[in-house]
Design an enzyme around this catalytic site. Structure first.
Site, PDB file in Angstrom:
ATOM      1  CE1 TYR A  92      -4.029   1.921   0.276  1.00 45.37           C
ATOM      2  CE2 TYR A  92      -3.073   2.950   2.232  1.00 45.37           C
ATOM      3  CZ  TYR A  92      -4.063   2.907   1.261  1.00 45.37           C
ATOM      4  OH  TYR A  92      -5.075   3.829   1.273  1.00 45.37           O
ATOM      5  CB  SER A 186       1.563  -5.320   3.083  1.00 47.33           C
ATOM      6  OG  SER A 186       0.701  -4.448   3.774  1.00 47.33           O
ATOM      7  CD  GLN A 187      -2.234  -2.182  -2.274  1.00 46.12           C
ATOM      8  OE1 GLN A 187      -3.110  -1.349  -2.043  1.00 46.12           O
ATOM      9  NE2 GLN A 187      -1.181  -1.901  -3.040  1.00 46.12           N
ATOM     10  CG  ASP A 272       1.458  -7.084  10.775  1.00 43.04           C
ATOM     11  OD1 ASP A 272       1.162  -5.878  10.896  1.00 43.04           O
ATOM     12  OD2 ASP A 272       1.568  -7.653   9.672  1.00 43.04           O
ATOM     13  CG  HIS A 308       3.214  -4.703   8.097  1.00 47.08           C
ATOM     14  ND1 HIS A 308       2.175  -5.591   7.873  1.00 47.08           N
ATOM     15  CD2 HIS A 308       3.308  -3.943   6.956  1.00 47.08           C
ATOM     16  CE1 HIS A 308       1.650  -5.372   6.683  1.00 47.08           C
ATOM     17  NE2 HIS A 308       2.322  -4.390   6.106  1.00 47.08           N
TER      18      HIS A 308
END
Length: 347
Positions: A92, A186-187, A272, A308
């Site tokens: 992202y 992630s994204q 996370d 994360h």
């Protein structure tokens, strides 16, 4: 940062029922059918770089609505055979950047297609793909853009782009069309799971710290990072919650994961707060549950003291080794570069 989510023994069993719209499959079938009306490859041209061991191409393919989406295509220089290809999706706020920024996959002997994220970039990396569909009701950020309806939601477009990137990769020269891997963090990890549920012919999936999995729970337990953008939107638009939750049910990574067929490799950090571990475990525990035939292979690596960033380089090494086993690819298949007439020995 202390542990804030479920303990690991509960995470390994966490397979919640998620809110799934009755027309989920039809929604995505019609969306992808509409995208398929445009030829997938629009432009492929060599990209001059200062790299001697990697060849690069600037690719434009047709994504959602036929919109042009940019990507970098890299592969080991001097290798003519058709190679498995890693189709990678960015996190992202990132864009595709420059062609030399991500060289792990071509260095390992794979072809690599890195998709730009329309209308993002500027926070962590550069991109050059616009998003011309910003008129639907919603907030200013990509995550809230058009969020009041599933039809107008930004992630309908981005997920469609991601699925079309796989089709573009199969059409590129020097690609083994049966060796396509969807990958991301992630994204990007959420997009890889979405594609896994939409494309039954993927060879494998690599997903770490996946975003947009079980977002209904994520909204309840964190407001760090992108989920905070939805919380901020709802803090102002107080009557919008039912519509927002309905829209999110159409892009939930758990629903895509249930429909997946390809073997998958997960990585999750237990600290996370951006993509809470229980949301990723929900996708992992549901992965392949509705696939026809045997349930696909699932591998999970857990990093108890990481957030994360998960396992970073350690995890990448695990991905490489898992892919070698999964795809049956070995370094001996590939032509090795030579320096001063001497062959470079493998590490």
């Amino acid at each position: 940062m202390p542990l804030f989510d479920l303990p690991l023994d509960q995470l390994r069993q966490y397979a919640p029922a998620v809110a799934e719209p009755a027309d989920f499959d039809e929604f995505w079938r019609s969306t992808l059918d509409a995208a398929a009306q445009s030829p997938v490859l629009l432009d492929v041209r060599p990209e001059p770089t200062d790299l001697r061991l990697v060849d690069s191409w600037d690719v434009t393919f047709a994504g959602f609505g036929g919109d042009p989406v940019r990507a970098w295509y890299n592969r080991p220089a001097g290798v003519d055979e058709a190679l498995p290809v890693i189709v990678e999706y960015v996190g992202y706020g990132r864009g595709r950047g420059l062609p030399h920024e991500r060289l792990i996959w071509p260095a390992a002997g794979y072809a690599h297609l890195l998709m730009d994220a329309r209308g993002q970039s500027g926070r962590y990396g550069a991109g050059d793909t616009p998003d011309p569909h910003g008129e639907a009701p919603g907030g200013p950020s990509p995550l809230t853009r058009g969020i009041m309806t599933p039809e107008g939601y930004y992630y309908r477009r981005l997920i469609t782009d991601a699925a079309r990137a796989v089709e573009a990769a199969r059409a590129l020269p020097g690609v083994d069309p049966h060796g396509v891997v969807a990958a991301g963090n992630s994204q990007g990890g959420g997009l890889a799971l979405a594609v896994a549920g939409l494309d039954v012919e993927l060879a494998a999936v690599l997903t770490t710290a996946p975003f947009l999995c079980h977002p209904q729970r994520a909204l309840e337990i964190t407001e760090v990072g992108a989920y905070g953008e939805i919380a901020n939107y709802l803090a102002v638009n107080r009557d919008a919650e039912p519509a927002v939750r309905r829209t999110l049910s159409y892009v939930d990574g758990v629903s895509f994961a249930r429909r997946a067929h390809a073997p998958v490799h997960f990585g999750i950090g237990l600290r996370d707060m951006v993509c809470p571990p229980s949301t990723g475990f929900a996708a992992y525990n549901h992965y392949g549950a509705t696939a026809f035939g045997p349930r696909p292979e699932r591998v999970m690596h857990v990093y108890p003291f990481n957030g994360h960033e998960h396992g970073e380089a350690t995890h990448t090494r695990r991905q490489l080794r898992w892919l070698t086993d999964t795809l049956g690819a070995t370094a001996d298949r590939l032509a090795r570069p030579k320096v001063s007439g001497a062959q470079i020995s493998p590490a």
